[in-house]
Design a protein around this motif. Structure first.
Motif, PDB file in Angstrom:
ATOM      1  N   ASP A 253      51.789  10.056  23.324  1.00  0.00           N
ATOM      2  CA  ASP A 253      51.793   9.955  24.789  1.00  0.00           C
ATOM      3  C   ASP A 253      51.847   8.504  25.279  1.00  0.00           C
ATOM      4  O   ASP A 253      51.893   8.260  26.483  1.00  0.00           O
ATOM      5  CB  ASP A 253      50.578  10.672  25.378  1.00  0.00           C
ATOM      6  CG  ASP A 253      49.279  10.063  24.861  1.00  0.00           C
ATOM      7  OD1 ASP A 253      49.325   9.348  23.847  1.00  0.00           O
ATOM      8  OD2 ASP A 253      48.226  10.300  25.482  1.00  0.00           O
ATOM      9  N   SER A 283      59.834  14.510  28.672  1.00  0.00           N
ATOM     10  CA  SER A 283      60.374  14.199  29.995  1.00  0.00           C
ATOM     11  C   SER A 283      61.631  13.373  29.822  1.00  0.00           C
ATOM     12  O   SER A 283      61.795  12.649  28.823  1.00  0.00           O
ATOM     13  CB  SER A 283      59.346  13.454  30.852  1.00  0.00           C
ATOM     14  OG  SER A 283      59.160  12.152  30.369  1.00  0.00           O
ATOM     15  N   LYS A 336      60.821  15.962  39.421  1.00  0.00           N
ATOM     16  CA  LYS A 336      59.358  16.046  39.447  1.00  0.00           C
ATOM     17  C   LYS A 336      58.788  15.207  40.594  1.00  0.00           C
ATOM     18  O   LYS A 336      57.869  15.648  41.299  1.00  0.00           O
ATOM     19  CB  LYS A 336      58.822  15.562  38.097  1.00  0.00           C
ATOM     20  CG  LYS A 336      57.329  15.566  37.979  1.00  0.00           C
ATOM     21  CD  LYS A 336      56.935  15.131  36.570  1.00  0.00           C
ATOM     22  CE  LYS A 336      55.476  14.750  36.513  1.00  0.00           C
ATOM     23  NZ  LYS A 336      55.065  14.378  35.161  1.00  0.00           N
ATOM     24  N   THR A 340      56.942  16.986  43.746  1.00  0.00           N
ATOM     25  CA  THR A 340      55.566  16.620  44.092  1.00  0.00           C
ATOM     26  C   THR A 340      55.459  16.372  45.592  1.00  0.00           C
ATOM     27  O   THR A 340      54.502  16.792  46.253  1.00  0.00           O
ATOM     28  CB  THR A 340      55.131  15.360  43.315  1.00  0.00           C
ATOM     29  OG1 THR A 340      55.256  15.623  41.922  1.00  0.00           O
ATOM     30  CG2 THR A 340      53.700  14.961  43.637  1.00  0.00           C
ATOM     31  N   TRP A 484      55.665  21.177  35.951  1.00  0.00           N
ATOM     32  CA  TRP A 484      56.031  19.752  36.020  1.00  0.00           C
ATOM     33  C   TRP A 484      55.070  18.991  36.923  1.00  0.00           C
ATOM     34  O   TRP A 484      54.563  17.943  36.540  1.00  0.00           O
ATOM     35  CB  TRP A 484      57.458  19.589  36.572  1.00  0.00           C
ATOM     36  CG  TRP A 484      58.529  20.068  35.648  1.00  0.00           C
ATOM     37  CD1 TRP A 484      58.362  20.629  34.413  1.00  0.00           C
ATOM     38  CD2 TRP A 484      59.936  20.051  35.892  1.00  0.00           C
ATOM     39  NE1 TRP A 484      59.581  20.964  33.875  1.00  0.00           N
ATOM     40  CE2 TRP A 484      60.559  20.622  34.757  1.00  0.00           C
ATOM     41  CE3 TRP A 484      60.734  19.624  36.944  1.00  0.00           C
ATOM     42  CZ2 TRP A 484      61.947  20.764  34.661  1.00  0.00           C
ATOM     43  CZ3 TRP A 484      62.112  19.756  36.850  1.00  0.00           C
ATOM     44  CH2 TRP A 484      62.711  20.322  35.715  1.00  0.00           C
ATOM     45  N   GLN A 486      52.160  19.671  37.855  1.00  0.00           N
ATOM     46  CA  GLN A 486      50.756  19.660  37.430  1.00  0.00           C
ATOM     47  C   GLN A 486      50.581  19.021  36.055  1.00  0.00           C
ATOM     48  O   GLN A 486      49.467  19.009  35.509  1.00  0.00           O
ATOM     49  CB  GLN A 486      50.204  21.087  37.412  1.00  0.00           C
ATOM     50  CG  GLN A 486      50.107  21.680  38.813  1.00  0.00           C
ATOM     51  CD  GLN A 486      49.503  23.068  38.802  1.00  0.00           C
ATOM     52  OE1 GLN A 486      48.537  23.327  38.104  1.00  0.00           O
ATOM     53  NE2 GLN A 486      50.079  23.969  39.569  1.00  0.00           N
ATOM     54  N   ASN A 487      51.672  18.529  35.488  1.00  0.00           N
ATOM     55  CA  ASN A 487      51.614  17.876  34.173  1.00  0.00           C
ATOM     56  C   ASN A 487      51.028  18.778  33.097  1.00  0.00           C
ATOM     57  O   ASN A 487      50.211  18.339  32.287  1.00  0.00           O
ATOM     58  CB  ASN A 487      50.794  16.586  34.231  1.00  0.00           C
ATOM     59  CG  ASN A 487      51.553  15.466  34.892  1.00  0.00           C
ATOM     60  OD1 ASN A 487      52.752  15.309  34.657  1.00  0.00           O
ATOM     61  ND2 ASN A 487      50.879  14.710  35.730  1.00  0.00           N
TER      62      ASN A 487
END
Lengths: 501, 153
Positions: A253, A283, A336, A340, A484, A486-487
């Motif tokens: 990550d 992503s 994304k 959002t 997406w 909300q990850n």
């Protein structure tokens, strides 16, 4: 100075049944239009819906009336709480302004081992002194960065290829960490690197200082190496090998990748996306080429029309949605960001699509020579001899000088899409932004001409496309979009109760 | 071609059109905003008018197909779209006029917690500019007074 108004009767409603609240509307296609209120909440209906609302021919008590009332397009009461509620939502949507400049980009060197056709600024030279940030400049730049009122500071180390000036990185990071600790600020650091020169020692240093890596991956080997030439023609091999090495040391990550779309990429969006899957990224940012620097000079080699990019984008988004349906979590970053803004009460920290524009307000760039620019693109313009957006220099100017300079004040005058011609009427105002640097670069006018603007066309088309997907009735698509924003993975969304999605 | 609404007439040649509108039905503001929206495909001229009517002269920027523009807009299509857009811009102007004071109030309230304003802006949805509770921030003057207005009545 006190403001003056006409007497009260001038403001009385012609129709007492309900009062409109601020909103804008736009045709989505031949059948539907979208209405968006001042805080970004929307209603999609057949053509004529806005007319019915505005001419006050809505039937009181109908479903549509209730929907408009609940979503604050109209009011039939006199509650003072309503205006407070809208104000709170408006403030939440614009919370990205809070703290002012958060992203600080340090160009530690212009030197680079690549010679990418679309690159704006890099230099191939062994002369360190000519294009590296010197210690005095680094110290002054860190001081200016830390004067920003933001509690959370993001330091982005950039180039050229910043790892070629690793000694400058160590210096800047050391100074920034000490200053952040003294001032009790949260410091996040990212290095934007092609990874070609990364070593285990460098990666261990990045791990020790919690520095994230952002690298470039333009697609499979043929596309990547065509876009990003090195003398040995091995950029793809080096990049993918070192992504794996960086992940082993830093963690998955902590390593992200960005791609740039050139004319070579246009017919291969699915191959590019599949490469990201092969490299186990979750992503991908389908980015158009920036109209700056060498990208303009070499337009014949790299450039394309915006329509070609939109076709590339929509084809890519469809492929990405299919991959998600098949069980591989992959988010498209631009969608994304927009989703959002459309589906949540929040804005985003994405500096290229904000109003007020991110330039200076949310991002500053400290060049290797101490010049301070409003955006990275402003620095690229300067490399072409256009210093319109150079706010000052760390050695000669204070923070106050930068933000009271003519250069910044000119930017500020064009920074809000709420007051730009055409944007002021646009239903997508709350989701979009202003980009005076782009307008200046492409149309030689900071205000810009929306009817012929590629920035406008790209965002209008992409936002319309997202609305069409949102209203298509495809619940799987909505679940993917919610995952997406909300990850989380699609599986996590599917575990939720149906009423939640 | 859009159905011609009341107060509307037009004359069209191969690449040009002239539209005449009843100024009591269409506002000059909506007309100008519509004109701006079409400045990518049309040259637009709005000459001064002796009466309340508005005249709009439209001329195509691109008249012949080329490699860059294989399907240039036809003047009939441009006029039809122009008229549809004109109705939309007139509606937008109405919303803007009706909601301007509420919008100003909600933005002022939104940022009042930022510390920029010295005191909270007054006003509620029923009294958006503080008629019932005048303050030092907002002052109401009669029509005959010095004209510092924010919206047309």
């Amino acid at each position: 100075m006190a403001r003056s108004f006409y007497p009260a009767e001038a403001y009385r409603d012609s129709d007492p049944r309900y009062q409109l609240l601020p909103f804008r509307f736009l045709r989505l296609d031949d059948k539907q239009e979208v209405l968006v209120n001042e805080v970004g909440e929307f209603v999609v209906g057949p053509i004529g819906t806005a007319r019915t609302l505005i001419t006050k021919t809505l039937t009181s008590g109908s479903d549509l009336y209730s929907t408009f009332k609940a979503r604050q397009f109209l009011t039939d009461g006199s509650s003072s709480q309503l205006i407070d509620l809208l104000a709170t939502k408006y403030r939440t949507k614009h919370s990205f302004i809070d703290g002012f400049t958060k992203l600080h980009i340090f160009v530690v060197t212009l030197r680079c081992d690549h010679s990418c056709q679309y690159c704006q600024v890099s230099r191939q030279t062994a002369d360190k002194s000519a294009f590296d940030m010197n210690p005095a400049t680094a110290a002054k730049a860190v001081d200016l960065m830390m004067e920003s009122p933001a509690k959370e500071i993001t330091l982005e180390l950039q180039g050229g290829e910043p790892l070629l000036a690793f000694d400058v990185i160590r210096l800047v990071v050391g100074l920034a960490e000490a200053k952040a600790k003294a001032l009790k600020k949260d410091l996040r650091i990212v290095v934007t690197t092609n990874l070609a020169n990364v070593t285990n020692d460098i990666l261990l240093y990045l791990k020790e200082h919690h520095i994230r890596v952002s690298t470039s991956l333009d697609g499979p080997a043929a596309i990547h190496n065509a876009n990003r030439p090195r003398p040995e023609n091995n950029s793809y091999e080096l990049t993918t090998e070192n992504i794996a090495k960086a992940r082993r040391i830093l963690g998955n990550d902590q390593v992200a990748a960005l791609m740039t779309t050139t004319h070579v990429s246009l017919e291969h969006v699915e191959d590019i996306i599949d490469e990201y899957v092969r490299q186990e990224f979750h992503s991908i940012f389908l980015r158009p080429i920036s109209p700056y620097g060498f990208a303009v000079r070499t337009k014949r080699k790299t450039g394309y029309e915006i329509d070609a990019f939109l076709k590339f984008y929509k084809t890519g988004l469809a492929h990405i949605l299919n991959l998600n349906r098949q069980g591989y979590d992959l988010a498209e970053v631009y969608a994304k960001i927009l989703l959002t803004k459309i589906l949540t009460p929040y804005g985003t920290g994405y500096v290229d699509l904000q109003s007020p524009a991110g330039a200076g307000i949310n991002v500053l760039v400290y060049n290797y020579d101490g010049d301070v620019y409003a955006t990275d693109e402003a620095r690229m313009l300067a490399e072409m001899g256009d210093f319109t957006f150079r706010l000052g220099n760390v050695h000669r100017n204070s923070r106050k000088d930068l933000f009271t300079s003519d250069e910044f004040l000119n930017l500020a005058a064009t920074a809000c899409n709420q007051s730009l011609t055409a944007c002021s009427d646009c239903a997508f105002q709350a989701f979009c932004g202003s980009d005076p640097v782009y307008n200046h670069s492409t149309q030689h006018d900071m205000f810009g001409h929306r009817p012929s603007s590629d920035f406008c066309k790209r965002n209008m088309e992409v936002i319309k496309h997202l609305f069409q997907l949102i209203t298509s009735g495809d619940k799987e698509v909505m679940r993917i979009f919610l995952a997406w924003i909300q990850n989380v993975g699609l599986a996590d969304i599917n575990k939720m109760a149906p009423s939640c999605v | 071609m859009a159905e011609s609404p009341e107060g509307f007439s037009q004359s069209t040649s191969e690449h040009e059109a002239t539209i005449r509108l009843d100024g009591r039905i269409y506002s000059r503001e909506a007309v100008l905003r519509t004109c701006h929206a079409f400045t990518d495909v049309l040259y637009v001229h709005v000459p001064e008018s002796a009466d309340s009517n508005l005249t709009i002269q439209l001329r195509l920027k691109i008249t012949r197909p080329s490699l860059e523009h294989p399907n240039p807009t036809r003047i009939e299509d441009a006029v039809g779209e122009f008229c549809n857009s004109l109705l939309e811009f007139e509606l937008r102007r109405q919303v803007e006029q009706e909601t301007a004071s509420v919008r100003q109030l909600l933005i002022a309230k939104a940022f009042s917690e930022s510390g920029i304003l010295e005191e909270d802006p007054p006003g509620a949805i029923s009294d958006p500019v503080g008629f019932e509770a005048p303050s030092s921030v907002v002052q109401i003057r009669p029509n005959s007074g010095p004209l510092v207005k924010i919206a047309e009545p």
